[in-house]
Enzyme design. Structure first.
Site, mmCIF file in Angstrom:
data_model
loop_
_atom_site.group_PDB
_atom_site.id
_atom_site.type_symbol
_atom_site.label_atom_id
_atom_site.label_comp_id
_atom_site.label_asym_id
_atom_site.label_seq_id
_atom_site.Cartn_x
_atom_site.Cartn_y
_atom_site.Cartn_z
ATOM 1 N N THR A 273 -34.789 4.428 114.496
ATOM 2 C CA THR A 273 -33.827 3.428 114.036
ATOM 3 C C THR A 273 -32.629 3.385 114.957
ATOM 4 O OG1 THR A 273 -32.608 5.016 112.669
ATOM 5 C CG2 THR A 273 -34.390 3.776 111.602
ATOM 6 N N ASP A 274 -31.923 2.263 114.910
ATOM 7 C CA ASP A 274 -30.555 2.253 115.402
ATOM 8 C C ASP A 274 -29.747 3.100 114.428
ATOM 9 O OD1 ASP A 274 -28.277 1.713 116.845
ATOM 10 O OD2 ASP A 274 -28.586 -0.460 116.857
#
Length: 775
Positions: A273-274
Site C-alpha cells: 500500500t501507499d
C-alpha cells in the site's frame, strides 16, 4: 497491543526452539518457512513496523525502524526463521533519508537528481537508465533495499500537485521512461516500487476521492504506462494508490491487483500500500495487496481476527507472505551486503548536472538570442527564484541534499559577472520574505510558499540596463504532496507580469536582450507573455546542480535537446479535464465544501473523468484547439532535416526508418516521434493521432546523419471496446506520422492493417453512468 502479541510470538518461538531447528529462509523451501510460521508472525510480516506514534513500541520494532533513519518504512524481522527486516525508502528524484543522526557527526546527504518531468523531457531512455543506476547505488550504499519510485501517473490536469514526480500526459512516454528508471535502479541489486497504482491524478482528498473512469480510458491511458513499466522494467514491487477507483479502494480491488496486474500482465512481484492507504486490512489481503505500510496495530489485529473468525483464508494470507519472502530473498539485507554509507556523491553530482541539461526545453529563441553571445559578460539577474533556485518538489518526492546551486552561482561558475547591487537587493528582500513565510503555520510535509515577487522601480531597472549586457528573468514554482496547485499558480501573478514587461521593454529599448528561465515543476501559462522576451528556457526543477545545468545551456556548453512531455495550453480552462478538477471559479481548492457545484466549489468526493481518452494532445489535436506549445515540442541550437522515410510491414510488425541530419552549425540531438492515425478516426471516436514510439539520436555533429528505426506492433494499434471487453484493431489504411512534435509532422507513411480482436477480462467497470466526451 502489538507488544502483547509480540510477546506471544516470542513464547511460541521459544517453544519451537526446543524441537528440531526451524527452517531458514534461503536454505529451506519457502513453503517450509511459511509452514513453520505462527499466525502472529505472518500477520507481523504483512504489516509494516509502523511510524513513530502510529503503532507499537517494542524494542524489536524500535531497532528495526532505525536501520536507516529517515527511511519511509521497514518490514518485520523474524530472526528464528532467518527473515531480516528490509528497508523501504522514498523517492523519485533520489533517496530520501535523514541527513544527520543523533550522536553521529557524519552526514548522510543524498544526491538530488532532476524531477520526473525533466527526466521525461529528455525522451532518452538510456540517459534515464543511467540516472537510475546512480540513484540505485545510493540506495544500496546507504543500506536501503527498495526505492519507492518511480511515480508514473498521467498528467491529467495541469494543477495536480505531484505532476513534478510524474512523467507525461502520454502513457507510452510514461511507461518507457519508468521502465528505464526501474532497470537502472535495480541493476544495483535493490528493488523499486512503481506507483501510484492507479489513477492517482489529484492530491485533493486523495484518500477519499473516487476516480470514475471508463474501462477504455483506464486501459488505453491510465493503466497503459504501468503495463509497459511492468513488462519492460520488471519492478520488484508495485504500490497501490490512496484513491477509490470506480467505487473500490485500489488496495482492496482484486480486479486491479490480481486480474489485471498479475493475470493479464504477468506481474509476479509484491504489492504494497501507499502509506496508510485503504481501510480494510482483510479486504486488502484478499485483493492481493501483500503488505500494508507503514503498518498499524489495528491492521495486525484485524488480520489475526480475520483468520480466527474465518473471514480470511490462511491460504490467501500465505500467498501474501510468500510474495513478501520472495522479495526479501533478493534484497541486500538478506544477502548480508556490507553497505558503506559512502556513495560517490561527487560522481553523482556530475550525472545530475549532465542529465538535467538534456531535459531542458528551449521554448523560444528569437534571432538566436541563445546561446549567449561571447561578448556577453555582465548579467542582470531578475526574479527571486534566480537567487533561491528550486531543486525539486516537496513531500516524499523531496531529497535531503547537501546544497543547491542557484542560477546566480551557476552563472558565476560559468565565468559571467552578476550585478552585485541587484543581488544584494534581492537577497535582502528574499530573507525578509522567508522570515514572513516561516511565521505562518504549515502542516508537516506541506509545500512551502514561494516569496512574492519583488517590485522594482523604473530607476532600478534602468540602472541595470546601463551596467549589464543582458537580462535574465527567472520565474519559479513549487508544489508537492497533499495539495494540488491553484489556478493562480498556473497563471503569472500581476507582479511577475509587470516585472517581465518592464525589464524586457527597458532592455529592448537599449538594443539588449532579455531571457526568461522557467524553474517550474509543471505547466504554467505562457501564451499571454511569451512574445515579450527574446528567449524562453524551460529548465524545470533540475536537482541540486540546477544552476550549473542552466548555465551550461545558456552559455552553449550544452545544446538543449529536451521536448515537452505534455501540452502547454493557452489557458487553464482549455484543458479537457478542467471542468472535472476540484477547483472553484477563482482557482482555489476547498475540500470542506462537498456539495456538487453548489456555489463555486466542485465535489471532491468523486471525480468524473468525462474527457475519457482525450487527455493532453489527444484532446487538443483531435478537437483542433489552439495551444501555446504542443506536445513533443522543443527547439535546439541547431537544425535537423528528416529524409528517406520508409515503412515495412512483416508479420504484424511495422518498421519505420528515417534519416535525420544535423543541418546546423553546432552539435545537437533530436527526438524523433512516431504517431499513428487510424482510418476514419473521427467517425470511430479515436484520437487524431497517438504516439506509438520514439527515439533520440546520439549527439550529431554538423552535417552528421543518424538512421532511426522505430517499430510498432499491430496489437499496439488496438482500441479497447468496452461493449465486447476486447482490444480491437479496425481494418484499413493507417497513417504513420514521423514528427518533431505532435504538430510538426515531417513525413506521412501509409500501411494497410488487418483487423484483429483480442478478448480481455470484463473488469473495473464504472458504477455510475459517465457523460463521456466523443468526437
Amino acid at each position: 497491543m502489538k507488544k502483547q502479541f509480540f510477546s506471544a510470538a516470542v513464547v511460541a518461538a521459544a517453544l519451537c526452539a526446543c524441537g528440531p531447528s526451524a527452517p531458514q529462509l534461503g536454505q529451506a523451501p519457502i513453503e517450509d518457512v511459511i509452514g513453520a510460521m505462527t499466525l502472529e508472525e505472518k500477520a507481523h510480516l504483512v504489516v509494516g513496523t509502523g511510524m513513530a506514534g502510529s503503532s507499537g513500541d517494542s524494542a524489536v520494532i524500535g531497532e528495526t525502524r532505525n536501520i536507516v533513519p529517515g527511511a519511509a518504512g521497514t518490514t518485520y524481522p523474524i530472526e528464528r526463521l532467518g527473515i531480516p527486516a528490509v528497508v523501504l525508502a522514498d523517492g523519485p528524484a533520489g533517496l530520501r533519508i535523514n541527513p544527520t543522526r543523533e550522536g553521529d557527526t557524519a552526514t548522510y546527504y543524498c544526491t538530488h537528481f532532476p524531477i520526473g518531468t525533466l527526466l521525461a523531457s529528455t525522451w532518452n531512455t538510456d540517459l534515464v537508465e543511467s540516472v537510475g543506476k546512480s540513484i540505485g547505488n545510493e540506495v544500496l550504499e546507504y543500506g536501503a533495499d527498495v526505492l519507492l519510485a518511480p511515480a508514473l501517473n498521467i498528467h491529467r490536469n495541469p494543477l495536480c500537485g505531484r505532476n513534478f514526480e510524474y512523467y507525461s500526459e502520454d502513457p507510452v512516454v510514461s511507461g518507457k521512461i519508468a521502465a528505464a528508471y526501474v532497470r537502472g535502479v535495480q541493476s544495483n541489486g535493490v528493488g523499486t516500487s512503481i506507483k501510484h497504482f492507479a489513477v492517482n491524478n489529484q492530491e485533493t482528498n486523495r484518500t477519499g476521492v473516487d476516480a470514475r473512469v471508463s474501462q477504455r480510458a483506464l486501459r488505453e491511458i491510465y493503466l497503459k504506462g504501468f503495463e509497459i513499466a511492468v513488462k519492460e522494467g520488471k519492478p520488484w514491487t508495485v504500490m497501490s494508490s490512496y484513491n477509490y477507483l470506480n467505487g473500490i479502494y485500489t488496495s482492496e480491488n482484486p480486479e486491479l491487483l490480481n486480474t489485471m496486474l498479475r493475470d493479464e500482465w504477468g506481474f509476479t512481484g509484491m504489492v504494497m500500500t501507499d502509506w496508510f492507504g485503504g481501510k480494510d486490512a482483510v479486504a486488502q489481503m484478499k485483493a492481493g495487496n501483500d503488505m500494508l505500510q507503514p503498518g498499524t496495530d489495528k491492521q495486525y489485529e484485524a488480520i489475526i481476527a480475520g483468520v480466527n473468525e474465518d473471514k480470511l483464508d490462511v491460504a490467501v494470507l500465505d500467498a501474501n507472505v510468500k510474495r513478501i519472502l520472495e522479495m526479501i530473498l533478493q534484497t541486500p539485507h538478506f544477502k548480508g551486503y556490507k553497505y558503506s554509507n559512502k556513495p560517490d556523491l561527487k560522481a553523482h553530482a556530475a550525472v545530475t548536472r549532465q542529465s538535467a541539461t538534456e531535459g531542458m526545453v528551449l521554448l523560444k529563441n528569437q534571432a538566436n538570442a541563445l546561446p549567449l553571445a561571447k561578448e556577453v559578460k555582465n548579467v542582470a539577474l531578475f526574479g527571486c527564484t534566480s537567487y533561491d533556485f528550486v531543486a525539486g518538489g516537496t513531500g516524499s518526492g523531496n531529497v535531503n541534499h547537501a546544497y543547491v546551486v542557484s542560477l546566480l552561482d551557476g552563472l558565476k561558475n560559468a565565468g559571467y559577472t552578476v550585478d552585485e547591487g541587484l543581488k544584494n537587493t534581492y537577497e535582502t528582500y528574499i530573507k525578509a520574505e522567508q522570515e514572513r513565510i516561516a511565521k505562518q503555520k504549515k502542516a508537516w510535509f506541506m509545500p512551502d510558499e514561494r516569496p512574492v515577487e519583488m517590485e522594482l522601480t523604473t530607476a532600478q531597472i534602468q540602472e541595470q540596463v546601463a551596467k549589464n549586457d543582458v537580462a535574465l528573468i527567472t520565474i519559479g514554482r513549487t508544489s508537492g504532496e497533499f495539495l494540488d496547485r491553484k489556478v493562480a499558480d498556473f497563471n503569472l501573478s500581476k507582479a511577475e507580469k509587470q516585472l517581465l514587461q518592464n525589464v524586457t521593454r527597458a532592455f529592448h529599448a537599449a538594443g539588449k536582450k532579455a531571457i526568461v528561465v522557467l524553474n517550474i515543476g509543471d505547466v504554467i501559462e505562457t501564451a499571454s507573455w511569451k512574445a515579450m522576451p527574446d528567449a524562453i528556457l524551460c529548465a524545470w526543477q533540475a536537482g541540486q546542480e540546477g544552476g550549473n545545468s542552466v548555465a551550461d545551456v545558456l552559455s552553449g556548453k550544452a545544446s538543449p535537446s529536451g521536448k515537452l512531455p505534455m501540452t502547454f495550453p493557452v489557458q487553464f480552462e482549455d484543458a479537457a479535464s478542467s471542468d472535472n478538477f476540484p477547483v472553484d471559479v477563482e482557482g482555489n481548492i476547498d475540500i470542506t465544501n462537498k456539495d456538487l457545484k453548489k456555489g463555486n466549489t466542485r465535489n471532491v468526493d468523486y471525480t468524473d473523468y468525462e474527457e475519457d481518452i482525450y487527455v493532453g494532445y489527444r484532446y487538443f489535436d483531435s478537437f483542433n484547439k489552439q495551444v501555446s506549445y504542443p506536445f513533443g515540442y522543443g527547439l535546439s541550437y541547431t537544425t535537423f532535416k528528416y529524409d528517406n522515410p520508409t515503412i515495412e510491414a512483416s508479420n504484424g510488425l511495422y518498421t519505420v526508418r528515417v534519416d535525420v541530419t544535423n543541418t546546423g552549425k553546432v552539435s545537437g540531438k533530436e527526438v524523433v516521434q512516431l504517431y499513428v492515425s487510424a482510418p476514419d478516426a473521427a467517425k470511430a471516436n479515436k484520437p487524431a493521432k497517438e504516439l506509438k514510439a520514439f527515439a533520440k539520436t546520439a549527439e550529431l555533429k554538423p552535417g552528421e546523419k543518424a538512421s532511426i528505426v522505430l517499430t510498432v506492433n499491430a496489437k499496439d494499434l488496438a482500441s479497447f471496446d468496452a461493449a465486447t471487453s476486447s482490444w480491437t484493431v479496425s481494418e484499413g489504411e493507417y497513417k504513420f506520422l514521423v514528427g518533431a512534435s505532435s504538430r510538426d509532422i515531417k513525413a506521412t507513411l501509409k500501411a494497410n492493417v488487418a483487423a484483429s480482436t483480442e478478448k480481455a477480462n470484463d473488469i473495473l467497470k464504472p458504477q455510475q453512468e459517465l457523460k463521456l466526451l466523443k468526437r
